[in-house]
Design an enzyme around this catalytic site. Structure first.
Site, PDB file in Angstrom:
ATOM      1  N   GLU A  81     -81.834-123.646  76.075  1.00  0.00           N
ATOM      2  CA  GLU A  81     -81.366-125.009  75.791  1.00  0.00           C
ATOM      3  C   GLU A  81     -80.181-125.000  74.822  1.00  0.00           C
ATOM      4  OE1 GLU A  81     -81.939-127.677  77.241  1.00  0.00           O
ATOM      5  OE2 GLU A  81     -81.519-129.325  75.878  1.00  0.00           O
ATOM      6  N   THR A 120     -72.032-138.377  86.005  1.00  0.00           N
ATOM      7  CA  THR A 120     -72.619-137.313  85.196  1.00  0.00           C
ATOM      8  C   THR A 120     -73.999-136.891  85.691  1.00  0.00           C
ATOM      9  OG1 THR A 120     -72.894-136.537  82.930  1.00  0.00           O
ATOM     10  CG2 THR A 120     -73.694-138.757  83.412  1.00  0.00           C
TER      11      THR A 120
HETATM   12  C1  DMJ Z   1     -78.742-135.297  83.554  1.00  0.00           C
HETATM   13  O1  DMJ Z   1     -79.475-136.468  83.472  1.00  0.00           O
HETATM   14  C2  DMJ Z   1     -77.278-135.564  83.432  1.00  0.00           C
HETATM   15  O2  DMJ Z   1     -76.527-134.446  83.755  1.00  0.00           O
HETATM   16  C3  DMJ Z   1     -76.915-135.975  82.048  1.00  0.00           C
HETATM   17  O3  DMJ Z   1     -75.524-136.134  81.881  1.00  0.00           O
HETATM   18  C4  DMJ Z   1     -77.374-134.850  81.140  1.00  0.00           C
HETATM   19  N1  DMJ Z   1     -78.731-134.562  81.240  1.00  0.00           N
HETATM   20  C5  DMJ Z   1     -79.271-134.324  82.541  1.00  0.00           C
HETATM   21  C6  DMJ Z   1     -79.152-132.898  82.994  1.00  0.00           C
HETATM   22  O4  DMJ Z   1     -79.231-131.938  82.036  1.00  0.00           O
END
Ligand code: DMJ
Length: 563
Positions: A438, A549
């Protein structure tokens, strides 16, 4: 690319409200008392905002959606004609090994979906060890996060039957009349992003209408003195109200949350004809992403950097923590992608991105003793020599931006993108499972490894393969496909269990300790990016699409598509 999450035992985002169900029921009762007799909200109209600190602020004078919807029609056929490539590609001629690898990833997606469908359909996520569903508290009572997140991946992979199963669930069971506290960010990137992408790919009206309805439910979160939304909103169908609360992020709003709305909100305006999401044309609206941009461009940036916490009341920074990983990450991503999505017309976004990247290069980019390039975090001027897994998306983002720079800058940024991606690859290869932790550090003799027990877990995150996908598409260097295939093998070996895929608690141990969670973003992002890595470049071409994202493709605005 959002906020750091808690360790696997409770894989919720760190900012998720700790509110217990009893407290939530009390809030709802108080809301109902303050609202008086339940008033039905007219279909398509904005919900009324009441309660909490938001009461002092009247909702912005946004026009009800129905006023503008009647004469408006988005021309879907024209949109499809404006695309430069067929969405699922049209080229052939690849080698048999690439095809076989792609088919393997498709099989993994089918396995992940089938198990979710069998044991958890209608819940948010699958618990693959206990073979049941998980609901969690991020989505304000909404269900089916995995269905919505999986739709476009199923479609792109030509898993037709499975796509129909997911679509039917949306048509028959996806209920928006829910009670609960929702994260604006998570609902936007997963649900709205997923529904918008499914609509643009298929033209099925159900996805569009659900996305628009949900978009309107989020608007009350913007009802603050500055128009910078708070992190969470309370969905409450009893009187058609939503609330914004201050406690979710200790009174401040988070850069990666309010900075990660732009792409989806522009499409909500594009599809509805209602300017409130994007901007009111002649009269700037507080409830719009245009207003967020204005506040951010005015506020003073320490050394050109954007801190992660901003007060939605005063519009000033609350503390000086800067990170391209959790809390900051997708804000930067949405600047460059806003410019690309506007067909390179949104020059303000491009300038903000260029300036921010310059400050990051100057103050945060470092090289370790062993020669690895990384992006450190910044706490009031002091560097923390750590990179989160979340920050590994930045290799892909910087490469994408570099394509549109010229001369030295282009070359420098391509090199930086490749070096960061290589460092993130090192964080995977230096673990025993070949999956990355992480967070990893570059201090006290450590080089791209986790030094804290609490940072050794891997929850099926996509950011590293996301960067491999962009770097492959932009350079065609075979190493990126090799690295992606290493991840496929490691996922099969350490994360695949009898009923799905699970995160693991320690990437440095080959004795499996699974966290019993198949995250919805594994289907939305990790498997999609891996699949695209082994596709021809015209499948979801970067000339036609930007990925939000959560890896949901949203079209680049090549033409004005009002009918
Ligand atoms: C997802 O929900 C998206 O990529 C967000 O931007 C970051 N966290 C998670 C994946 O790690």
């Amino acid at each position: 690319t959002d906020l750091p999450r808690s360790p696997p035992a409770a894989a919720e985002p760190r900012h998720a409200s700790p509110a217990a169900p009893r407290r939530l029921r009390e809030k709802l009762r108080t809301a109902a008392r303050m609202a008086g007799p339940p008033a039905r909200t007219a279909p398509g109209s904005r919900q009324q905002v009441q309660g909490g600190e938001s009461r002092a602020q009247p909702a912005s004078a946004a026009p009800p959606a129905r006023e503008t919807r009647a004469p408006f029609r988005f021309d879907y056929e024209r949109f499809r004609r404006s695309l430069r490539h067929p969405v699922r590609g049209g080229r052939s001629g690849e080698d048999p090994e690439t095809r076989a690898r792609r088919m393997k990833i498709k099989e993994m997606m089918k396995f992940a979906w089938d198990n979710y469908k069998q044991y958890a359909l209608g819940k948010n996520e699958l618990r693959p060890l206990t073979k049941n569903g998980h609901i969690g508290n991020m989505f304000g009572g909404l269900r089916g996060a995995t269905v919505i997140d999986a739709l476009d991946t199923l479609y792109i992979m030509e898993l037709e039957e499975e796509f129909q199963e997911a679509k039917q669930w949306v048509e028959k069971s996806f209920d928006l009349n829910v009670n609960g506290e929702a994260s604006l960010f998570e609902v936007n990137i997963r649900y709205i992003g997923g529904l918008l992408a499914a609509y643009y790919l298929t033209g099925e009206e159900v996805f569009k209408s659900k996305a628009l309805e949900l978009g309107e439910k989020l608007l009350p979160a913007f009802n603050t003195p500055t128009g910078i939304p708070r992190g969470s909103s309370l969905f409450s169908p009893c009187s058609g109200m939503s609330w914004s609360w201050g406690w979710a992020s200790a009174g401040s709003s988070i850069l990666a949350e309010f900075g990660t709305l732009h792409l989806e909100f522009l499409h909500l305006s594009e599809l509805s004809g209602n300017p409130v999401f994007a901007e009111k044309a002649s009269e700037p609206s507080l409830a719009s992403v245009g207003n967020i941009r204005r506040v951010l461009s005015r506020v003073e940036k320490p050394q050109g950097l954007y801190p992660n916490f901003l007060s939605p009341v005063t519009g000033s920074w609350v503390q000086h923590h800067v990170s391209i990983g959790g809390l900051g990450d997708s804000f930067y991503e949405y600047l460059i992608k806003s410019w690309l999505m506007s067909d390179k017309k949104d020059s303000e976004a491009k300038k903000m991105y260029d300036d921010a990247l310059e400050a990051i290069e100057k103050h945060l980019v470092k090289k370790s003793a062993g020669g690895l390039t990384y992006i450190a975090e910044w706490r009031g001027g002091i560097l923390d020599h750590k990179m989160g897994h979340l920050a590994c998306f930045s290799g892909g983002m910087i490469a994408l931006g570099a394509q549109h720079s010229t001369g030295d800058r282009r070359q420098r940024h391509m090199e930086l993108a490749a070096e960061i991606t290589s460092t993130c690859h090192e964080s995977y290869t230096r673990s025993d499972t070949k999956l990355g932790p992480e967070a990893f550090r570059f201090d006290a003799g450590s080089e791209a490894t986790a030094t804290r027990l609490s940072e050794r877990y891997y929850i099926l995150r996509p950011e590293v393969v996301e960067s491999y996908m962009y770097l492959w598409r932009l350079t065609h260097q075979p190493k990126y496909r090799h690295w992606g295939w290493e991840v496929v093998q490691a996922l099969e070996k350490h994360c695949r269990v009898e009923a799905g895929f699970s995160g693991i608690r320690d990437v440095y141990s080959t004795t499996p300790s699974h966290d019993n969670m198949q995250q919805s973003f594994f289907l939305a992002e990790t498997l999609k990016y891996l699949y695209l890595l082994f596709c021809e470049d015209d499948v979801l071409s970067l000339e036609d699409w930007v990925f939000n994202t959560e890896a949901h493709p949203l079209p680049i605005n090549h033409t004005d598509l009002k009918a």
